[in-house]
Each structure stands twice: as structure tokens, then as C-alpha cells.
Motif scaffolding. Sequence first.
Motif, short mmCIF file in Angstrom:
data_model
loop_
_atom_site.label_atom_id
_atom_site.label_comp_id
_atom_site.label_asym_id
_atom_site.label_seq_id
_atom_site.Cartn_x
_atom_site.Cartn_y
_atom_site.Cartn_z
N MET A 129 3.05 -5.72 -2.63
CA MET A 129 2.62 -4.94 -1.46
C MET A 129 1.14 -4.66 -1.67
N HIS A 130 0.31 -5.63 -1.29
CA HIS A 130 -1.12 -5.58 -1.61
C HIS A 130 -1.92 -4.96 -0.47
N TRP A 131 -2.36 -3.73 -0.71
CA TRP A 131 -3.20 -3.03 0.24
C TRP A 131 -4.64 -3.49 0.08
N SER A 132 -5.43 -3.30 1.13
CA SER A 132 -6.85 -3.64 1.08
C SER A 132 -7.66 -2.34 1.02
N ASN A 133 -8.71 -2.33 0.22
CA ASN A 133 -9.48 -1.12 0.00
C ASN A 133 -10.58 -0.94 1.05
N PRO A 134 -10.72 0.23 1.67
CA PRO A 134 -9.98 1.47 1.47
C PRO A 134 -8.63 1.46 2.23
N PRO A 135 -7.54 1.77 1.53
CA PRO A 135 -6.21 1.56 2.10
C PRO A 135 -5.84 2.47 3.27
N HIS A 136 -6.51 3.60 3.40
CA HIS A 136 -6.19 4.51 4.50
C HIS A 136 -6.92 4.11 5.78
N ILE A 137 -7.84 3.14 5.67
CA ILE A 137 -8.59 2.70 6.85
C ILE A 137 -8.19 1.29 7.27
N ILE A 138 -8.10 0.37 6.33
CA ILE A 138 -7.78 -1.02 6.65
C ILE A 138 -6.27 -1.16 6.86
N PRO A 139 -5.83 -1.60 8.03
CA PRO A 139 -4.40 -1.58 8.35
C PRO A 139 -3.58 -2.77 7.85
N MET A 140 -4.25 -3.81 7.33
CA MET A 140 -3.53 -5.01 6.91
C MET A 140 -3.00 -4.85 5.48
N ILE A 141 -1.72 -5.22 5.28
CA ILE A 141 -1.11 -5.20 3.95
C ILE A 141 -0.39 -6.52 3.73
N GLU A 142 -0.69 -7.19 2.61
CA GLU A 142 -0.01 -8.43 2.27
C GLU A 142 1.35 -8.12 1.63
N VAL A 143 2.36 -8.88 2.03
CA VAL A 143 3.70 -8.75 1.46
C VAL A 143 4.05 -10.08 0.80
N ILE A 144 4.35 -10.02 -0.50
CA ILE A 144 4.54 -11.27 -1.26
C ILE A 144 5.85 -11.22 -2.04
N GLY A 145 6.68 -12.21 -1.83
CA GLY A 145 7.90 -12.33 -2.61
C GLY A 145 7.68 -13.27 -3.78
N GLY A 146 8.26 -12.93 -4.94
CA GLY A 146 8.24 -13.84 -6.07
C GLY A 146 9.39 -14.82 -5.97
N GLU A 147 9.54 -15.66 -6.98
CA GLU A 147 10.60 -16.67 -6.95
C GLU A 147 11.98 -16.05 -6.88
N ARG A 148 12.14 -14.84 -7.41
CA ARG A 148 13.46 -14.21 -7.46
C ARG A 148 13.59 -13.03 -6.50
N THR A 149 12.60 -12.83 -5.64
CA THR A 149 12.66 -11.74 -4.67
C THR A 149 13.64 -12.08 -3.55
N ALA A 150 14.51 -11.15 -3.22
CA ALA A 150 15.46 -11.36 -2.13
C ALA A 150 14.72 -11.33 -0.79
N PRO A 151 15.07 -12.22 0.13
CA PRO A 151 14.44 -12.20 1.46
C PRO A 151 14.55 -10.83 2.13
N GLN A 152 15.65 -10.13 1.89
CA GLN A 152 15.82 -8.80 2.50
C GLN A 152 14.81 -7.80 1.98
N THR A 153 14.40 -7.96 0.72
CA THR A 153 13.38 -7.07 0.17
C THR A 153 12.06 -7.25 0.90
N VAL A 154 11.69 -8.50 1.12
CA VAL A 154 10.46 -8.79 1.87
C VAL A 154 10.57 -8.23 3.28
N ALA A 155 11.71 -8.43 3.92
CA ALA A 155 11.91 -7.96 5.29
C ALA A 155 11.84 -6.44 5.37
N THR A 156 12.42 -5.76 4.39
CA THR A 156 12.41 -4.30 4.39
C THR A 156 10.99 -3.74 4.28
#
Length: 309
Positions: free
Chosen positions: A136-163
Motif C-alpha cells: 500500500m504505497h502512498w506518495s509523499n506528502p500522503p495527506h495531499i496526494i490522493p494516489m495510492i499504489e496497491v501491489i500484490g505479491g506472489e502469494r497475496t490473495a486477490p481478495q486482499t488486493v480488492a479489499t
Amino acid sequence: MIRNIAIIGLGTMGPGMAARLARGGLQVVAYDVAPAAIERARSMLSAAETVLDALDIASPSADVGMVRFTDDIGDAVSGADLVIENVPENISVKAEVYRSIDGLIGFDTIVASDTSGIPITKLQAHISHPERMVGMHWSNPPHIIPMIEVIGGERTAPQTVATIRELIRSIGLLPVVVKKDVPGFVENRVLYALLREAVDLVERGVIDPEDLDTCVSWGIGYKIAVIGPMALLDMAGLDIYKSVSSFLNADLSNRDDVAPVVLEKTKASKLGIKSGEGMFSYTPEQIKALQGERARKLVAVRRILEGRG
């Protein structure tokens, strides 16, 4: 449903993340091992809340969306639906955090890392139930920039990414799902490609640092803030890109080490604003003014991009 969030490690990003999550109506407990970091975070939280007020981002109601600080990691993660790890960019340090919380949280508690680029696959090797771990990669400054990257690893459940994607959307932010767990993800890969060329041009004497910044901010940056790179290709014309890239790509910097000018400055502890000198020199007064100016301009640009003037 995620209601309670623990942030482990405050640093530069933690206070802004905590402030923005709380404004989304979530209960946040913020932890750091250092009392001084907690005290600094309290003042940074207040500053972040002032900026959020300027963006007209209010809590859904008066009795939700609180931030509480603690120096007890067990207290921080107790009852958490989501734990956001925000400690330094070192796998060993992060792994120690995961080991310390593993027995304190439920198997279904999502653990997210705000790493700037360590592959999630490497991190989730250090926690039980790796399917619940996500980037869950926020961009600095996180309270101003609204974009957040969501990254699943090889063993991350798709539902985790979706949540996590839905959580980000639910508080009015912009989730971007990175489909492959590559080092640096997307934002930093694009940024560091730009920085590599910028440093190379300055080091070779093609341009002075001040003019480089003017060129990028008022040229590339001005355009990219309004229209992204893929759409920019279409506006400029793919035939133009094909023609220019056919000779320019071969001349762009492709070094795979760190530029000497950066190595020399870091060796001399000239690290930038944090040390008072980097590519430029700064007085304490200039640092304070620059930070305030950055927040003011980012707020103004965001309001315009959102059509709020």
C-alpha cells in the motif's frame, strides 16, 4: 470491513497517512518505538489536519475518525483490521516488525507495507498467512496526494488486493493496482528514470540544477499534471514519438549504478533538506518556507485538477 487501523512506524509519512485515514472516518492508532518520533508526529499531525481543512476534507461525523498515539506495539495492533507497516526501507527491519506482530493479530488481519519499492513477494516471506499481505504505497506528502499504489505479491490473495483497493476508494482516494510485483512498483520506476536523466544532464554540464528544475516543473511537469504519459503520446502523435525515440533513446542515460555526484554528496553527508545542503544549500528559515510553499501549491493544484478552482 476495515474500521480500525494501526500504523507501525511514524517517520515522515506516518502522520500524514494517519490524518488522512482518520478524515475517512477510520480509527487510527499510530505507533513508534521512539518517544521523540511520537512527539514530532503530534505536531506534524496538526499541520496535516490544517492542510486537509484547506482541501475541504472533513470527517464523516464528529465521533469517528480519531488518531491515538502509543509506544506499545501490542496496544497499537490490538483489534486492528489493517496494520500498515511504515518502517525504514530495510528487509531485516521490516521482517522484525512482522515477527513481532505475528502472534498479536488475527490470521485474517491484513498487513500492508508502505515500502517505496521492495517487492512484496520478498516481504511476505517473513509473515504467517502471506495471503493477507499487500503493498500500500502512498506518495509523499500522503495527506495531499490522493494516489495510492496497491501491489500484490506472489502469494497475496486477490481478495486482499480488492479489499485495500475498495478501502482507498471509500475514503475518496485513488487506488492504482500494480499488476506485477516489480521493484519500485510504477510511480518510483517512472520517477527514478526521470531523476537518472536529470542528474546525468547536470553532472555532464548540459544544464545548471536551477534551470533543470525550471525546465521540468514548467515543461514536463506542467503538462503531465494535466494529462498522463500514455494520453500525452496520443496528443503528440505516436508517429512523432517513433521518429524522435529512434535516435534519442540511444543517447539517454542508461547507467545502472549511482551517479558520482550523488555518491560524493552522500559521502560528505550533504543529504538535502535534512542536512541543510544537497544539490542546493538551505537555511532553517528556507526549509520551513519551502515546506509550507510545497503544501500550499500542491493544495492549489489539486483543487484545480479536481475542478474546484
